[in-house]
Write a protein that holds these residues in place. Structure first.
Motif, PDB file in Angstrom:
ATOM      1  N   SER A  20       0.827  -1.208   0.000  1.00 14.99           N
ATOM      2  CA  SER A  20       0.000   0.000   0.000  1.00 14.99           C
ATOM      3  C   SER A  20       0.858   1.253   0.000  1.00 14.99           C
ATOM      4  CB  SER A  20      -0.923  -0.025   1.231  1.00 14.99           C
ATOM      5  OG  SER A  20      -1.650   1.174   1.317  1.00 14.99           O
ATOM      6  N   CYS A  21       1.960   1.243   0.803  1.00 15.14           N
ATOM      7  CA  CYS A  21       2.863   2.404   0.844  1.00 15.14           C
ATOM      8  C   CYS A  21       3.512   2.628  -0.503  1.00 15.14           C
ATOM      9  CB  CYS A  21       3.933   2.194   1.908  1.00 15.14           C
ATOM     10  SG  CYS A  21       3.293   2.280   3.597  1.00 15.14           S
ATOM     11  N   SER A  22       3.894   1.487  -1.169  1.00 18.37           N
ATOM     12  CA  SER A  22       4.517   1.603  -2.489  1.00 18.37           C
ATOM     13  C   SER A  22       3.562   2.231  -3.486  1.00 18.37           C
ATOM     14  CB  SER A  22       4.951   0.220  -2.961  1.00 18.37           C
ATOM     15  OG  SER A  22       5.509   0.291  -4.251  1.00 18.37           O
ATOM     16  N   ASP A  23       2.282   1.832  -3.441  1.00 11.46           N
ATOM     17  CA  ASP A  23       1.288   2.415  -4.353  1.00 11.46           C
ATOM     18  C   ASP A  23       1.094   3.888  -4.074  1.00 11.46           C
ATOM     19  OD1 ASP A  23       0.984  -0.003  -5.526  1.00 11.46           O
ATOM     20  OD2 ASP A  23      -0.835  -0.575  -4.404  1.00 11.46           O
ATOM     21  N   ASP A  24       1.095   4.254  -2.767  1.00 13.37           N
ATOM     22  CA  ASP A  24       0.929   5.667  -2.413  1.00 13.37           C
ATOM     23  C   ASP A  24       2.073   6.498  -2.962  1.00 13.37           C
ATOM     24  OD1 ASP A  24      -1.381   5.106  -1.120  1.00 13.37           O
ATOM     25  OD2 ASP A  24      -0.530   5.091   0.920  1.00 13.37           O
ATOM     26  N   ASP A  25       3.333   5.971  -2.906  1.00 16.98           N
ATOM     27  CA  ASP A  25       4.486   6.701  -3.425  1.00 16.98           C
ATOM     28  C   ASP A  25       4.356   6.926  -4.923  1.00 16.98           C
ATOM     29  OD1 ASP A  25       5.584   6.846  -0.956  1.00 16.98           O
ATOM     30  OD2 ASP A  25       6.928   5.115  -1.219  1.00 16.98           O
ATOM     31  N   ASN A  26       3.855   5.909  -5.652  1.00 19.14           N
ATOM     32  CA  ASN A  26       3.716   6.031  -7.094  1.00 19.14           C
ATOM     33  C   ASN A  26       2.681   7.071  -7.479  1.00 19.14           C
ATOM     34  OD1 ASN A  26       5.654   4.097  -7.537  1.00 19.14           O
ATOM     35  ND2 ASN A  26       4.180   2.390  -7.604  1.00 19.14           N
ATOM     36  N   ASP A  27       1.672   7.250  -6.610  1.00 18.44           N
ATOM     37  CA  ASP A  27       0.588   8.179  -6.919  1.00 18.44           C
ATOM     38  C   ASP A  27       0.787   9.553  -6.286  1.00 18.44           C
ATOM     39  OD1 ASP A  27      -0.599   6.156  -8.309  1.00 18.44           O
ATOM     40  OD2 ASP A  27      -1.857   5.492  -6.621  1.00 18.44           O
ATOM     41  N   LEU A  28       1.962   9.807  -5.654  1.00 18.33           N
ATOM     42  CA  LEU A  28       2.186  11.045  -4.926  1.00 18.33           C
ATOM     43  C   LEU A  28       2.190  12.241  -5.883  1.00 18.33           C
ATOM     44  CD1 LEU A  28       2.813  12.184  -2.112  1.00 18.33           C
ATOM     45  CD2 LEU A  28       5.237  11.891  -2.626  1.00 18.33           C
ATOM     46  N   VAL A  29       1.381  13.256  -5.562  1.00 23.02           N
ATOM     47  CA  VAL A  29       1.283  14.458  -6.387  1.00 23.02           C
ATOM     48  C   VAL A  29       1.501  15.674  -5.496  1.00 23.02           C
ATOM     49  CG1 VAL A  29      -0.197  15.879  -7.835  1.00 23.02           C
ATOM     50  CG2 VAL A  29      -0.307  13.388  -8.018  1.00 23.02           C
ATOM     51  N   PHE A  30       2.423  16.545  -5.887  1.00 20.89           N
ATOM     52  CA  PHE A  30       2.644  17.785  -5.154  1.00 20.89           C
ATOM     53  C   PHE A  30       1.666  18.841  -5.670  1.00 20.89           C
ATOM     54  CE2 PHE A  30       6.782  15.608  -5.145  1.00 20.89           C
ATOM     55  CZ  PHE A  30       7.021  15.552  -3.786  1.00 20.89           C
ATOM     56  N   ALA A  67      10.197  24.498  -6.002  1.00 17.22           N
ATOM     57  CA  ALA A  67       9.110  23.840  -6.747  1.00 17.22           C
ATOM     58  C   ALA A  67       9.152  22.357  -6.405  1.00 17.22           C
ATOM     59  CB  ALA A  67       9.256  24.071  -8.246  1.00 17.22           C
ATOM     60  N   GLU A  68       8.275  21.925  -5.500  1.00 19.33           N
ATOM     61  CA  GLU A  68       8.318  20.538  -5.015  1.00 19.33           C
ATOM     62  C   GLU A  68       8.145  19.526  -6.139  1.00 19.33           C
ATOM     63  OE1 GLU A  68       5.385  20.318  -1.970  1.00 19.33           O
ATOM     64  OE2 GLU A  68       6.703  21.165  -0.434  1.00 19.33           O
ATOM     65  N   ALA A  69       7.394  19.880  -7.157  1.00 16.49           N
ATOM     66  CA  ALA A  69       7.174  18.966  -8.280  1.00 16.49           C
ATOM     67  C   ALA A  69       8.271  19.091  -9.339  1.00 16.49           C
ATOM     68  CB  ALA A  69       5.813  19.227  -8.912  1.00 16.49           C
ATOM     69  N   GLY A  70       9.198  20.036  -9.143  1.00 13.82           N
ATOM     70  CA  GLY A  70      10.240  20.283 -10.138  1.00 13.82           C
ATOM     71  C   GLY A  70       9.820  21.362 -11.117  1.00 13.82           C
ATOM     72  N   VAL A  71      10.787  22.174 -11.527  1.00 13.87           N
ATOM     73  CA  VAL A  71      10.505  23.272 -12.454  1.00 13.87           C
ATOM     74  C   VAL A  71      10.374  22.728 -13.876  1.00 13.87           C
ATOM     75  CG1 VAL A  71      11.443  25.365 -13.515  1.00 13.87           C
ATOM     76  CG2 VAL A  71      11.658  25.008 -11.047  1.00 13.87           C
ATOM     77  N   GLN A 104      15.628  22.867 -14.446  1.00 15.58           N
ATOM     78  CA  GLN A 104      14.596  21.856 -14.194  1.00 15.58           C
ATOM     79  C   GLN A 104      14.982  21.004 -12.981  1.00 15.58           C
ATOM     80  OE1 GLN A 104      14.042  19.865 -17.969  1.00 15.58           O
ATOM     81  NE2 GLN A 104      12.455  21.297 -18.585  1.00 15.58           N
ATOM     82  N   SER A 105      14.812  21.617 -11.815  1.00 10.45           N
ATOM     83  CA  SER A 105      15.082  20.932 -10.557  1.00 10.45           C
ATOM     84  C   SER A 105      14.096  21.431  -9.510  1.00 10.45           C
ATOM     85  CB  SER A 105      16.527  21.179 -10.099  1.00 10.45           C
ATOM     86  OG  SER A 105      16.754  22.559  -9.893  1.00 10.45           O
ATOM     87  N   ILE A 106      14.239  20.958  -8.275  1.00  4.06           N
ATOM     88  CA  ILE A 106      13.273  21.313  -7.234  1.00  4.06           C
ATOM     89  C   ILE A 106      13.502  22.719  -6.702  1.00  4.06           C
ATOM     90  CG2 ILE A 106      12.492  20.719  -4.901  1.00  4.06           C
ATOM     91  CD1 ILE A 106      13.009  17.807  -5.576  1.00  4.06           C
ATOM     92  N   ILE A 128       8.126  40.718 -15.408  1.00  3.09           N
ATOM     93  CA  ILE A 128       7.320  39.628 -14.861  1.00  3.09           C
ATOM     94  C   ILE A 128       8.104  38.326 -14.970  1.00  3.09           C
ATOM     95  CG2 ILE A 128       5.138  38.359 -14.988  1.00  3.09           C
ATOM     96  CD1 ILE A 128       3.950  40.799 -16.430  1.00  3.09           C
ATOM     97  N   LEU A 129       8.355  37.698 -13.826  1.00  2.00           N
ATOM     98  CA  LEU A 129       9.026  36.401 -13.770  1.00  2.00           C
ATOM     99  C   LEU A 129       7.992  35.337 -13.410  1.00  2.00           C
ATOM    100  CD1 LEU A 129      11.691  34.689 -13.637  1.00  2.00           C
ATOM    101  CD2 LEU A 129      11.759  35.253 -11.205  1.00  2.00           C
ATOM    102  N   THR A 130       7.820  34.343 -14.277  1.00  2.00           N
ATOM    103  CA  THR A 130       6.828  33.290 -14.068  1.00  2.00           C
ATOM    104  C   THR A 130       7.512  31.933 -14.022  1.00  2.00           C
ATOM    105  OG1 THR A 130       5.170  34.579 -15.296  1.00  2.00           O
ATOM    106  CG2 THR A 130       4.682  32.254 -14.926  1.00  2.00           C
ATOM    107  N   VAL A 131       7.194  31.146 -12.979  1.00  3.84           N
ATOM    108  CA  VAL A 131       7.732  29.796 -12.835  1.00  3.84           C
ATOM    109  C   VAL A 131       6.574  28.806 -12.922  1.00  3.84           C
ATOM    110  CG1 VAL A 131       8.983  28.188 -11.359  1.00  3.84           C
ATOM    111  CG2 VAL A 131       9.618  30.616 -11.387  1.00  3.84           C
ATOM    112  N   THR A 132       6.706  27.810 -13.792  1.00  4.56           N
ATOM    113  CA  THR A 132       5.701  26.756 -13.951  1.00  4.56           C
ATOM    114  C   THR A 132       6.337  25.419 -13.586  1.00  4.56           C
ATOM    115  OG1 THR A 132       4.642  27.977 -15.756  1.00  4.56           O
ATOM    116  CG2 THR A 132       4.101  25.638 -15.557  1.00  4.56           C
ATOM    117  N   ASP A 133       5.629  24.624 -12.737  1.00  3.18           N
ATOM    118  CA  ASP A 133       6.193  23.331 -12.338  1.00  3.18           C
ATOM    119  C   ASP A 133       5.687  22.207 -13.237  1.00  3.18           C
ATOM    120  OD1 ASP A 133       3.648  22.548 -11.462  1.00  3.18           O
ATOM    121  OD2 ASP A 133       4.100  22.829  -9.335  1.00  3.18           O
ATOM    122  N   GLU A 134       6.138  20.984 -12.957  1.00  6.44           N
ATOM    123  CA  GLU A 134       5.807  19.834 -13.797  1.00  6.44           C
ATOM    124  C   GLU A 134       4.332  19.455 -13.726  1.00  6.44           C
ATOM    125  OE1 GLU A 134       7.583  18.452 -15.992  1.00  6.44           O
ATOM    126  OE2 GLU A 134       9.617  19.121 -15.541  1.00  6.44           O
TER     127      GLU A 134
END
Length: 259
Positions: A20-30, A67-71, A104-106, A128-134
């Motif tokens: 169950s923990c492994s499945d949760d890690d695969n589905d983790l969304v920031f 950016a927790e999901a990565g830039v 393209q990093s965190i 204007i500086l705009t940052v978009t994550d993954e």
């Protein structure tokens, strides 16, 4: 063989929990959008709060990004509204996207220098500086910067007419962020009739004393007009040049009179 049912049950439960923990890690969304801090903009490599840049130089931009999901990408947009466009100037808008591996990093630090054309109108520009994550979340920060000319002339005072045999007065203040190289004064006429006893007159002189390498100075000169100069309208060009080759030209006319 005896089987300990209690131990077997614990073993099966542990396996289910790990899966169950492994499945949760695969589905983790920031879900959190990127965070931008310590936004700096200014002249050249200057860091701090001085939001000034110069035409023909560059704008320093820097910001810390989390950016927790990565830039995915970083965008910079620079534009102005309703600035007066003078002779030889062109409106300037800037837009660029950075989506290479460097950023393209965190938690990258964004650091770039944007070249400013030498012929842009002076005034306030929006940055204007705009940052978009993954995940497609984006955050923007807005700043303002004053783009100034590298050479500025003020308090201009030039005589509009002069009697031949006398002198005329030229005076103004110069501010040059890169230092003054020299001032050249060129006075000439076109097609004036040269009467009896008169001699065609042109004036072209370089001035450096008290000016060279100064970032602020007063230009104050009296220019003699020969008594034999033909009467009429003369064209005067005053060129201020700085140590990096930037120029500011003052274009005037002066009437030479007989009396």
């Amino acid at each position: 063989m005896k089987i300990n049912l209690k131990h077997l049950a614990l073993f099966v439960l542990a396996g289910i929990t790990l899966n169950s923990c492994s499945d949760d890690d695969n589905d983790l969304v920031f879900e959190d959008a990127p965070v931008i801090s310590n936004f700096e903009l200014g002249m050249g490599s200057t860091h701090g709060d001085g939001h000034v840049a110069y035409a023909g130089s560059d704008i320093h931009l820097e910001a810390d990004i989390i950016a927790e999901a990565g830039v995915q990408s970083i965008t910079v947009d620079i534009h102005a509204h309703d600035l007066d466009v003078g002779d030889g100037e062109e409106e300037w808008d800037f837009a660029q996207i950075w989506d290479d591996m460097e950023y393209q990093s965190i938690n990258p630090t964004f650091h770039e220098h944007i070249d400013v054309p030498s012929n842009v109108p002076a005034g306030e520009y929006h940055v204007i500086l705009t940052v978009t994550d993954e995940n497609g979340n984006s955050t923007e920060v807005v700043g303002h910067i004053d783009i100034m000319k590298p050479i500025m002339v003020s308090n201009l005072s030039i005589d509009e007419s002069v009697m031949r045999g006398d002198d005329f007065h030229v005076e103004f203040m110069i501010e040059a962020v890169h230092g003054i190289h020299h001032v050249i004064v060129d006075v000439h006429a076109h097609g004036l009739a040269v009467g009896e006893g008169e001699v065609e007159w042109d004036f072209d002189e370089e001035f450096e004393d008290g000016l060279h390498e100064e970032t602020e100075a007063e230009f104050h000169e009296h220019i003699d007009v020969p008594a034999t100069a033909p009467v009429g309208e003369y064209h005067m060009l005053i060129t201020v040049e700085d140590e990096e080759g930037n120029t500011h030209v003052i274009d005037r006319h002066i009437d030479v009179t007989a009396s």
